[in-house]
Design a protein around this motif. Structure first.
Motif, PDB file in Angstrom:
ATOM      1  N   MET A   1       0.853  -1.197   0.000  1.00 41.91           N
ATOM      2  CA  MET A   1       0.000   0.000   0.000  1.00 41.91           C
ATOM      3  C   MET A   1       0.887   1.244   0.000  1.00 41.91           C
ATOM      4  O   MET A   1       1.808   1.366   0.798  1.00 41.91           O
ATOM      5  N   ASP A   2       0.648   2.168  -0.944  1.00 40.72           N
ATOM      6  CA  ASP A   2       1.504   3.332  -1.052  1.00 40.72           C
ATOM      7  C   ASP A   2       1.265   4.290   0.104  1.00 40.72           C
ATOM      8  O   ASP A   2       0.248   4.237   0.797  1.00 40.72           O
ATOM      9  N   GLU A   4       0.652   7.506   0.190  1.00 44.57           N
ATOM     10  CA  GLU A   4      -0.458   8.454   0.095  1.00 44.57           C
ATOM     11  C   GLU A   4      -1.766   7.834   0.545  1.00 44.57           C
ATOM     12  O   GLU A   4      -2.574   8.458   1.242  1.00 44.57           O
ATOM     13  N   ARG A   5      -1.976   6.568   0.170  1.00 45.79           N
ATOM     14  CA  ARG A   5      -3.202   5.891   0.575  1.00 45.79           C
ATOM     15  C   ARG A   5      -3.223   5.659   2.075  1.00 45.79           C
ATOM     16  O   ARG A   5      -4.273   5.759   2.722  1.00 45.79           O
ATOM     17  N   ARG A   6      -2.073   5.355   2.648  1.00 46.13           N
ATOM     18  CA  ARG A   6      -1.987   5.177   4.094  1.00 46.13           C
ATOM     19  C   ARG A   6      -2.387   6.472   4.823  1.00 46.13           C
ATOM     20  O   ARG A   6      -3.099   6.443   5.829  1.00 46.13           O
ATOM     21  N   VAL A   8      -4.377   8.785   3.798  1.00 40.22           N
ATOM     22  CA  VAL A   8      -5.821   8.981   3.687  1.00 40.22           C
ATOM     23  C   VAL A   8      -6.559   8.124   4.711  1.00 40.22           C
ATOM     24  O   VAL A   8      -7.489   8.579   5.398  1.00 40.22           O
TER      25      VAL A   8
END
Length: 276
Positions: A1-2, A4-6, A8
């Motif tokens: 999981m990248d 940026e998604r983390r 969010v």
């Protein structure tokens, strides 16, 4: 999981926590899953996140300003109020501080400790100030009020699992007992002091043994206070006139210190279980 998604997901979990959409322990569990060294938790000051400040409602700011203004004006005009109003304001202030501290304890322990400390100090100082304004200057009343405050500190320390307030409560009660004892013993002998405090020390340590099954923090506090009471007879010689020579005091203190050291070493497997 990248990353940026983390970020969010972490912001969303923080939103769930503030909105109480999920229980606190669920949010902690999810936060531990998605937060790593590269994805820090949302910035906060004393448990208040930056998002909570930026998204706060104007009514909250108005209420906070009104509360600060009311508190400041009450403090500035405190002496001009009548005695019943002074008592009412002091009692209300202490109750509000304790109530907010209880609500914040699970979420922001730092704020809870600060508020409990403010309430405890205010209760003692405001009470003494009101008694002074009322013309009450007897030492018995002061000691009685100290005992009352000590009971409140002890109760709050036990309920909130705050060791420092438990210690203050026990020490206040021990100080009250010492004062009452000195009213009866004007020039106590060595045996009288030992007989007055050593059984109290033993009882406190016995209470620590009883409490360690259910509350290790309370057991730790009781064991610490019991150890301090063990040495009070020698400490009392610096405060009151006693029928004890300096050599006897030194011998007594040394013997007690050695006995405590030996007992802690021989029973280390027992008492460690009480406090850890």
């Amino acid at each position: 999981m990248d990353a940026e998604r983390r970020k969010v997901i972490v912001r969303e979990i923080d939103h769930w926590r503030r909105s109480k959409l999920l229980p606190e322990h669920y949010c902690d569990f999810l936060m531990n899953l998605y937060v790593d060294d590269l994805t820090p938790k949302p910035a906060s000051l004393l448990g208040v996140s930056a998002t909570a400040v930026t998204n706060s409602n104007w009514k909250i700011w108005l209420f906070a300003l009104a509360g600060i203004a009311a508190l400041a004006l009450s403090a500035l005009n405190f002496n001009s109020f009548g005695l019943p109003m002074q008592i009412g304001i002091s009692t209300l202030f202490v109750i509000i501080c304790y109530a907010v501290a209880y609500r914040q304890f699970s979420r922001t322990p730092v704020i809870a400790y600060v508020l409990c400390g403010i309430a405890s100090i205010a209760m003692l100082l405001l009470g003494l100030h009101i008694m002074d304004l009322s013309g009450i200057h007897t030492s018995t009343t002061y000691i009685g009020y100290l005992a009352f405050c000590s009971c409140i500190w002890l109760f709050n320390g036990l309920i909130g699992r705050m060791a420092i307030f438990q210690i203050c409560g026990w020490l206040g009660l021990v100080g009250t007992y010492s004062w009452l004892l000195m009213q009866k013993l004007e020039h106590p002998a060595w045996f009288s002091l030992e007989l007055s405090f050593v059984p109290v020390s033993v009882v406190l340590i016995w209470m620590a043994w009883l409490a360690h099954h259910t509350n290790k923090q309370a057991a730790s506090v009781l064991m610490l206070v019991g150890g301090l009471v063990w040495f009070i007879p020698e400490a009392m010689t610096f405060l009151v006139d006693t029928e004890m020579s300096s050599r006897l005091i030194q011998i007594s203190f040394t013997a007690k210190l050695v006995s405590v050291g030996v007992a802690l070493f021989l029973l280390r497997k027992k008492w460690v279980e009480w406090v850890m």
